[in-house]
Design a protein around this motif. Structure first.
Motif, mmCIF file in Angstrom:
data_model
loop_
_atom_site.group_PDB
_atom_site.id
_atom_site.type_symbol
_atom_site.label_atom_id
_atom_site.label_comp_id
_atom_site.label_asym_id
_atom_site.label_seq_id
_atom_site.Cartn_x
_atom_site.Cartn_y
_atom_site.Cartn_z
ATOM 1 N N ALA A 32 0.780 -1.092 0.124
ATOM 2 C CA ALA A 32 -0.104 0.107 -0.007
ATOM 3 C C ALA A 32 0.828 1.218 0.192
ATOM 4 N N SER A 33 1.823 1.385 0.841
ATOM 5 C CA SER A 33 3.008 2.518 0.828
ATOM 6 C C SER A 33 3.551 2.756 -0.593
ATOM 7 N N LYS A 34 3.774 1.684 -1.011
ATOM 8 C CA LYS A 34 4.692 1.596 -2.239
ATOM 9 C C LYS A 34 3.620 2.009 -3.255
ATOM 10 N N LEU A 35 2.439 1.921 -3.452
ATOM 11 C CA LEU A 35 1.694 2.137 -4.468
ATOM 12 C C LEU A 35 0.822 3.606 -4.176
ATOM 13 N N GLY A 36 1.140 4.099 -2.829
ATOM 14 C CA GLY A 36 0.256 5.367 -2.505
ATOM 15 C C GLY A 36 -1.346 5.054 -2.438
ATOM 16 N N VAL A 37 -1.654 4.002 -1.934
ATOM 17 C CA VAL A 37 -3.048 3.584 -1.527
ATOM 18 C C VAL A 37 -3.117 3.254 0.039
ATOM 19 N N SER A 38 -4.411 3.099 0.229
ATOM 20 C CA SER A 38 -4.484 2.430 1.701
ATOM 21 C C SER A 38 -4.344 1.026 1.800
ATOM 22 N N PRO A 39 -4.092 0.358 2.922
ATOM 23 C CA PRO A 39 -3.984 -1.046 3.226
ATOM 24 C C PRO A 39 -5.385 -1.615 2.683
ATOM 25 N N ALA A 40 -6.518 -0.749 3.070
ATOM 26 C CA ALA A 40 -7.925 -1.419 2.731
ATOM 27 C C ALA A 40 -8.113 -1.389 1.178
ATOM 28 N N THR A 41 -7.396 -0.542 0.547
ATOM 29 C CA THR A 41 -7.404 -0.814 -1.118
ATOM 30 C C THR A 41 -6.831 -2.108 -1.555
ATOM 31 N N VAL A 42 -5.575 -2.151 -0.930
ATOM 32 C CA VAL A 42 -4.986 -3.331 -1.204
ATOM 33 C C VAL A 42 -5.929 -4.595 -0.918
#
Length: 85
Positions: A32-42
């Motif tokens: 999530a951090s690497k892609l700039g999204v939330s863990p919920a999105t992953v």
């Protein structure tokens, strides 16, 4: 999964993000951090890809997600990157 040039050839039917992360020693939070999204999105993408609902992953995130997981972009979005015939 077969590996060619360091990239796994994964079925476009379903992709297990959690298993790929374990193989690479990563967690959903890291991805999530690497892609700039939330863990919920992953987590949402993970569920969608397990069920072969590939279009749930936005086109602009498909290639970075594939690179992070070590798979071909077509494993994430076969509608955008179909397998060569």
């Amino acid at each position: 999964a077969k590996v060619a040039f360091g990239v796994a050839k994964v079925s476009t039917m379903a992709l297990d993000i959690k298993a790929r992360l374990r193989e690479r020693g990563l967690r959903q939070h890291d991805l999530a951090s690497k892609l700039g999204v939330s863990p919920a999105t992953v987590s949402e993408w993970s569920a969608a890809l397990r069920e072969a609902r590939h279009t749930r992953v936005p086109a602009e995130k498909a290639r970075p997600l594939a690179e992070a997981l070590g798979v071909e972009p077509g494993a994430i979005r076969p509608d955008l990157w179909p397998a060569p015939s």
